[in-house]
Design a protein around this motif. Structure first.
Motif, PDB file in Angstrom:
ATOM      1  N   ILE A 200       0.845  -1.092  -0.186  1.00 51.94           N
ATOM      2  CA  ILE A 200      -0.003   0.065   0.017  1.00 51.94           C
ATOM      3  C   ILE A 200       0.896   1.305  -0.038  1.00 51.94           C
ATOM      4  CG2 ILE A 200      -1.692   1.287   1.280  1.00 51.94           C
ATOM      5  CD1 ILE A 200      -2.895  -1.194   2.133  1.00 51.94           C
ATOM      6  N   MET A 201       1.945   1.103   0.924  1.00 53.37           N
ATOM      7  CA  MET A 201       2.772   2.618   0.978  1.00 53.37           C
ATOM      8  C   MET A 201       3.661   2.632  -0.605  1.00 53.37           C
ATOM      9  SD  MET A 201       2.868   3.865   4.044  1.00 53.37           S
ATOM     10  CE  MET A 201       4.532   4.704   4.109  1.00 53.37           C
ATOM     11  N   ALA A 202       3.787   1.334  -1.306  1.00 52.48           N
ATOM     12  CA  ALA A 202       4.495   1.523  -2.517  1.00 52.48           C
ATOM     13  C   ALA A 202       3.579   1.834  -3.571  1.00 52.48           C
ATOM     14  CB  ALA A 202       5.255   0.289  -2.810  1.00 52.48           C
ATOM     15  N   GLY A 203       2.182   1.703  -3.499  1.00 54.79           N
ATOM     16  CA  GLY A 203       1.110   1.872  -4.424  1.00 54.79           C
ATOM     17  C   GLY A 203       0.973   0.824  -5.195  1.00 54.79           C
ATOM     18  N   GLU A 204       1.477  -0.381  -4.707  1.00 57.30           N
ATOM     19  CA  GLU A 204       1.543  -1.590  -5.482  1.00 57.30           C
ATOM     20  C   GLU A 204       0.124  -2.390  -5.112  1.00 57.30           C
ATOM     21  OE1 GLU A 204       4.707  -3.869  -4.739  1.00 57.30           O
ATOM     22  OE2 GLU A 204       6.268  -2.483  -5.388  1.00 57.30           O
ATOM     23  N   PRO A 205      -0.507  -3.127  -5.945  1.00 53.85           N
ATOM     24  CA  PRO A 205      -1.897  -4.006  -5.634  1.00 53.85           C
ATOM     25  C   PRO A 205      -1.499  -5.083  -4.616  1.00 53.85           C
ATOM     26  CG  PRO A 205      -0.899  -4.705  -7.772  1.00 53.85           C
ATOM     27  CD  PRO A 205       0.029  -3.544  -7.449  1.00 53.85           C
ATOM     28  N   ILE A 206      -2.395  -5.412  -3.731  1.00 56.82           N
ATOM     29  CA  ILE A 206      -2.242  -6.479  -2.842  1.00 56.82           C
ATOM     30  C   ILE A 206      -3.221  -7.810  -3.307  1.00 56.82           C
ATOM     31  CG2 ILE A 206      -1.741  -4.906  -0.984  1.00 56.82           C
ATOM     32  CD1 ILE A 206      -4.633  -5.143  -0.088  1.00 56.82           C
ATOM     33  N   ASP A 207      -2.830  -8.903  -3.015  1.00 55.26           N
ATOM     34  CA  ASP A 207      -3.485 -10.061  -3.266  1.00 55.26           C
ATOM     35  C   ASP A 207      -4.417 -10.224  -2.218  1.00 55.26           C
ATOM     36  OD1 ASP A 207      -2.525 -10.341  -5.664  1.00 55.26           O
ATOM     37  OD2 ASP A 207      -0.910 -11.649  -5.014  1.00 55.26           O
ATOM     38  N   VAL A 208      -5.897 -10.382  -2.316  1.00 54.57           N
ATOM     39  CA  VAL A 208      -6.609 -10.730  -1.084  1.00 54.57           C
ATOM     40  C   VAL A 208      -7.627 -12.027  -1.479  1.00 54.57           C
ATOM     41  CG1 VAL A 208      -8.789  -9.925   0.198  1.00 54.57           C
ATOM     42  CG2 VAL A 208      -6.827  -8.490  -0.604  1.00 54.57           C
ATOM     43  N   PHE A 209      -7.264 -13.091  -0.683  1.00 54.81           N
ATOM     44  CA  PHE A 209      -7.836 -14.437  -1.112  1.00 54.81           C
ATOM     45  C   PHE A 209      -9.029 -14.553  -0.551  1.00 54.81           C
ATOM     46  CE2 PHE A 209      -3.138 -14.729  -1.047  1.00 54.81           C
ATOM     47  CZ  PHE A 209      -2.707 -15.135  -2.249  1.00 54.81           C
ATOM     48  N   ASN A 210     -10.019 -15.499  -1.249  1.00 55.20           N
ATOM     49  CA  ASN A 210     -11.231 -15.924  -0.810  1.00 55.20           C
ATOM     50  C   ASN A 210     -12.045 -14.504  -0.851  1.00 55.20           C
ATOM     51  OD1 ASN A 210     -13.199 -18.042  -0.039  1.00 55.20           O
ATOM     52  ND2 ASN A 210     -12.958 -17.062   2.183  1.00 55.20           N
ATOM     53  N   GLU A 211     -11.951 -13.544  -1.601  1.00 57.70           N
ATOM     54  CA  GLU A 211     -12.872 -12.333  -1.718  1.00 57.70           C
ATOM     55  C   GLU A 211     -12.737 -11.452  -0.368  1.00 57.70           C
ATOM     56  OE1 GLU A 211     -14.280 -11.483  -4.548  1.00 57.70           O
ATOM     57  OE2 GLU A 211     -13.315 -13.338  -5.317  1.00 57.70           O
ATOM     58  N   GLY A 212     -11.621 -11.846   0.316  1.00 58.63           N
ATOM     59  CA  GLY A 212     -11.750 -11.117   1.755  1.00 58.63           C
ATOM     60  C   GLY A 212     -12.303 -11.449   2.741  1.00 58.63           C
ATOM     61  N   ARG A 213     -13.105 -12.677   2.516  1.00 64.27           N
ATOM     62  CA  ARG A 213     -14.194 -12.998   3.540  1.00 64.27           C
ATOM     63  C   ARG A 213     -13.509 -14.055   4.680  1.00 64.27           C
ATOM     64  NH1 ARG A 213     -17.158 -13.746  -1.385  1.00 64.27           N
ATOM     65  NH2 ARG A 213     -16.580 -15.835  -1.490  1.00 64.27           N
ATOM     66  N   MET A 214     -12.687 -14.082   4.511  1.00 61.78           N
ATOM     67  CA  MET A 214     -11.908 -14.857   5.784  1.00 61.78           C
ATOM     68  C   MET A 214     -11.989 -14.268   7.282  1.00 61.78           C
ATOM     69  SD  MET A 214      -8.661 -16.850   4.063  1.00 61.78           S
ATOM     70  CE  MET A 214      -7.931 -15.306   3.302  1.00 61.78           C
ATOM     71  N   LEU A 215     -12.112 -14.959   8.225  1.00 62.53           N
ATOM     72  CA  LEU A 215     -12.176 -14.162   9.513  1.00 62.53           C
ATOM     73  C   LEU A 215     -10.869 -14.684  10.233  1.00 62.53           C
ATOM     74  CD1 LEU A 215     -15.814 -15.057  10.562  1.00 62.53           C
ATOM     75  CD2 LEU A 215     -14.876 -12.969  10.061  1.00 62.53           C
ATOM     76  N   ARG A 216     -10.428 -13.792  11.082  1.00 68.17           N
ATOM     77  CA  ARG A 216      -9.145 -14.124  11.784  1.00 68.17           C
ATOM     78  C   ARG A 216      -9.144 -13.550  13.068  1.00 68.17           C
ATOM     79  NH1 ARG A 216      -8.630 -17.210   8.589  1.00 68.17           N
ATOM     80  NH2 ARG A 216      -6.587 -17.842   7.011  1.00 68.17           N
ATOM     81  N   ASP A 217      -8.497 -14.040  14.164  1.00 63.59           N
ATOM     82  CA  ASP A 217      -8.501 -13.887  15.487  1.00 63.59           C
ATOM     83  C   ASP A 217      -7.075 -13.233  15.623  1.00 63.59           C
ATOM     84  OD1 ASP A 217      -9.666 -13.266  17.820  1.00 63.59           O
ATOM     85  OD2 ASP A 217      -9.780 -15.423  18.402  1.00 63.59           O
ATOM     86  N   PHE A 218      -7.191 -11.830  15.005  1.00 62.79           N
ATOM     87  CA  PHE A 218      -6.008 -11.050  15.236  1.00 62.79           C
ATOM     88  C   PHE A 218      -5.720 -10.514  16.561  1.00 62.79           C
ATOM     89  CE2 PHE A 218      -7.596 -10.221  10.858  1.00 62.79           C
ATOM     90  CZ  PHE A 218      -6.902 -10.277   9.943  1.00 62.79           C
ATOM     91  N   THR A 219      -4.452 -10.973  16.837  1.00 59.18           N
ATOM     92  CA  THR A 219      -3.940 -10.884  18.361  1.00 59.18           C
ATOM     93  C   THR A 219      -2.606 -10.042  18.480  1.00 59.18           C
ATOM     94  OG1 THR A 219      -4.717 -13.080  18.724  1.00 59.18           O
ATOM     95  CG2 THR A 219      -3.686 -11.922  20.482  1.00 59.18           C
ATOM     96  N   TYR A 220      -2.845  -8.921  18.983  1.00 57.85           N
ATOM     97  CA  TYR A 220      -1.683  -7.871  19.369  1.00 57.85           C
ATOM     98  C   TYR A 220      -0.804  -8.654  19.997  1.00 57.85           C
ATOM     99  CZ  TYR A 220       0.811  -3.391  19.723  1.00 57.85           C
ATOM    100  OH  TYR A 220       1.760  -2.390  19.593  1.00 57.85           O
ATOM    101  N   ILE A 221       0.802  -8.178  19.479  1.00 59.56           N
ATOM    102  CA  ILE A 221       1.894  -8.703  20.360  1.00 59.56           C
ATOM    103  C   ILE A 221       2.030  -8.585  21.637  1.00 59.56           C
ATOM    104  CG2 ILE A 221       3.205  -6.725  19.633  1.00 59.56           C
ATOM    105  CD1 ILE A 221       4.458 -10.396  19.837  1.00 59.56           C
ATOM    106  N   ASP A 222       1.429  -7.375  22.287  1.00 62.88           N
ATOM    107  CA  ASP A 222       1.711  -7.298  23.807  1.00 62.88           C
ATOM    108  C   ASP A 222       0.949  -8.397  24.666  1.00 62.88           C
ATOM    109  OD1 ASP A 222       3.582  -5.343  23.084  1.00 62.88           O
ATOM    110  OD2 ASP A 222       2.145  -3.350  23.836  1.00 62.88           O
ATOM    111  N   ASP A 223      -0.520  -8.496  23.766  1.00 68.22           N
ATOM    112  CA  ASP A 223      -1.358  -9.597  24.420  1.00 68.22           C
ATOM    113  C   ASP A 223      -0.798 -10.842  24.437  1.00 68.22           C
ATOM    114  OD1 ASP A 223      -3.138  -7.502  25.042  1.00 68.22           O
ATOM    115  OD2 ASP A 223      -4.186  -7.818  23.200  1.00 68.22           O
ATOM    116  N   ILE A 224       0.031 -11.031  23.283  1.00 70.71           N
ATOM    117  CA  ILE A 224       0.584 -12.519  23.435  1.00 70.71           C
ATOM    118  C   ILE A 224       1.694 -12.616  24.531  1.00 70.71           C
ATOM    119  CG2 ILE A 224       2.045 -13.852  22.046  1.00 70.71           C
ATOM    120  CD1 ILE A 224      -0.374 -14.348  21.040  1.00 70.71           C
ATOM    121  N   VAL A 225       2.427 -11.505  24.561  1.00 72.60           N
ATOM    122  CA  VAL A 225       3.659 -11.437  25.630  1.00 72.60           C
ATOM    123  C   VAL A 225       2.956 -11.685  26.963  1.00 72.60           C
ATOM    124  CG1 VAL A 225       5.350 -10.138  26.440  1.00 72.60           C
ATOM    125  CG2 VAL A 225       5.219 -10.548  23.993  1.00 72.60           C
TER     126      VAL A 225
END
Length: 348
Positions: A200-225
């Motif tokens: 995004i910073m370079a203005g290049e396209p990004i590949d998004v799989f499964n139409e972006g419909r995937m769900l992820r339990d994103f966990t911030y590093i401080d919480d992991i630690v």
């Protein structure tokens, strides 16, 4: 106490080592600095730790058992937090031997060193990937995880089985941690959020799989630690009520335990991308693609065990976490680019 952190130049290993040092612990950090992703990032993480007098940094590969055991013995290590591994689901499709060497043979070395050195507690990284083809949500550590869909996931499941064997045979207390999609500053460039930001910073396209419909339990590093830190002192004990006729995979009659560490709030991938766009002040150019082999449509952590045993629940929002990552990314890569330009100018 003296704590050995394997993979100390890695994403989670660096952040955990920093936290342990702030708490006054003595940390022995090892890493082999392999080139799975940019080695300079690993060197720069390690450089943040080296000035602390309570930190001893050693370049060492866990594939070398003799050196590993000698280090554990001579440094009088009491606890091992094993985070060194060959990571990545997609990479395992084309480079299987890297996973067999590090995640299986290497972990076997860590178990043997722990056994012979009388380690008081071995904590090791498993992964949410072990849930594989499971569809029941949220994923619970009490569920069966016998159907992995990538070699990476299979090696992590194998680690849990290997750990239980050592807990059973030798009374070695082991705790496995199933991490859910960890992100944050000093993260791994092979992770989607990192590559999205870079493109995004370079203005290049990004590949998004499964139409972006995937769900992820994103966990911030401080919480992991925070979860790891609390569990270090929570040494698993044999459970006399463990029922052999209805075995719960998360515990045992041996000193063995498995936990999920996840945000407990799955987020759709497209919302995650929009949050990155907002933090960067730039719009992504998206190329939609089908689901990749080895990927799963959703991850969602049941963290009841973590809350019950150590009273912790991750609580960093996606908006907070991504904003902190974007700030770090601009500072780290902005400064690196400026230094590179100055070096080129000076050489002319």
């Amino acid at each position: 106490m003296t704590i050995l952190v394997t993979g100390a130049a890695g994403f989670i290993g660096y952040h955990l080592s920093s936290r342990l040092l702030r708490e006054g612990q003595r940390v022995i950090g090892i890493d082999n600095f392999n080139d799975y992703y940019e080695v300079q990032l690993k060197r720069d993480r390690f450089a943040q730790l080296l000035p602390d007098p309570n930190f001893t940094g050693v370049e060492l590969d866990i594939a070398d058992y003799d050196k590993l055991f000698e280090l554990v013995r001579t440094e009088k290590v009491e606890v091992i937090v094993h985070l060194a591994a060959q990571a990545g689901v997609r990479y395992s499709l084309t480079n299987p031997f890297a996973y067999l060497e590090t995640n299986l043979k290497g972990f076997g070395h860590v178990l043997e060193a722990s056994r012979h050195a009388g380690i008081k507690h071995l904590i090791y990284a498993s992964s949410s990937s072990v849930y594989g083809a499971n569809e029941k949500m949220p994923f619970s550590v009490s569920d069966s995880v016998d159907h992995p869909v990538s070699l990476y996931a299979a090696t992590k499941k194998a680690n849990e089985l290997m750990a239980h064997t050592y807990s059973h045979l030798y009374g070695l207390p082991t705790t496995g941690l199933r991490f859910f999609t960890v992100y944050g500053p000093w993260g791994r460039p092979d992770m989607a959020y990192f590559s999205f930001t870079k493109k995004i910073m370079a203005g290049e396209p990004i590949d998004v799989f499964n139409e972006g419909r995937m769900l992820r339990d994103f966990t911030y590093i401080d919480d992991i630690v925070e979860g790891i830190y609390r569990l270090i002192g929570h040494v698993p004990q044999p459970d006399p009520s463990w029922d052999r006729s209805r075995p719960d995979p998360s515990g045992s009659y041996a000193p063995y335990k498995v936990y999920n560490i996840g945000n407990n709030k799955p987020v759709e991938l497209m919302h995650f991308i929009r949050t990155i766009e907002k933090s960067l002040g730039r719009e992504a150019v998206i190329q939609y693609k089908p689901m990749q082999p080895g990927d799963v449509p959703a991850t969602y952590a049941n963290i009841d065990g973590l809350m019950k045993d150590v009273g912790f629940k991750p609580d960093t929002t996606i908006e907070e976490g991504i904003a902190r990552f974007a700030e770090w990314y601009r500072a780290y890569y902005g400064e690196a680019k400026e230094a590179e330009q100055l070096a080129k100018a000076a050489s002319k």
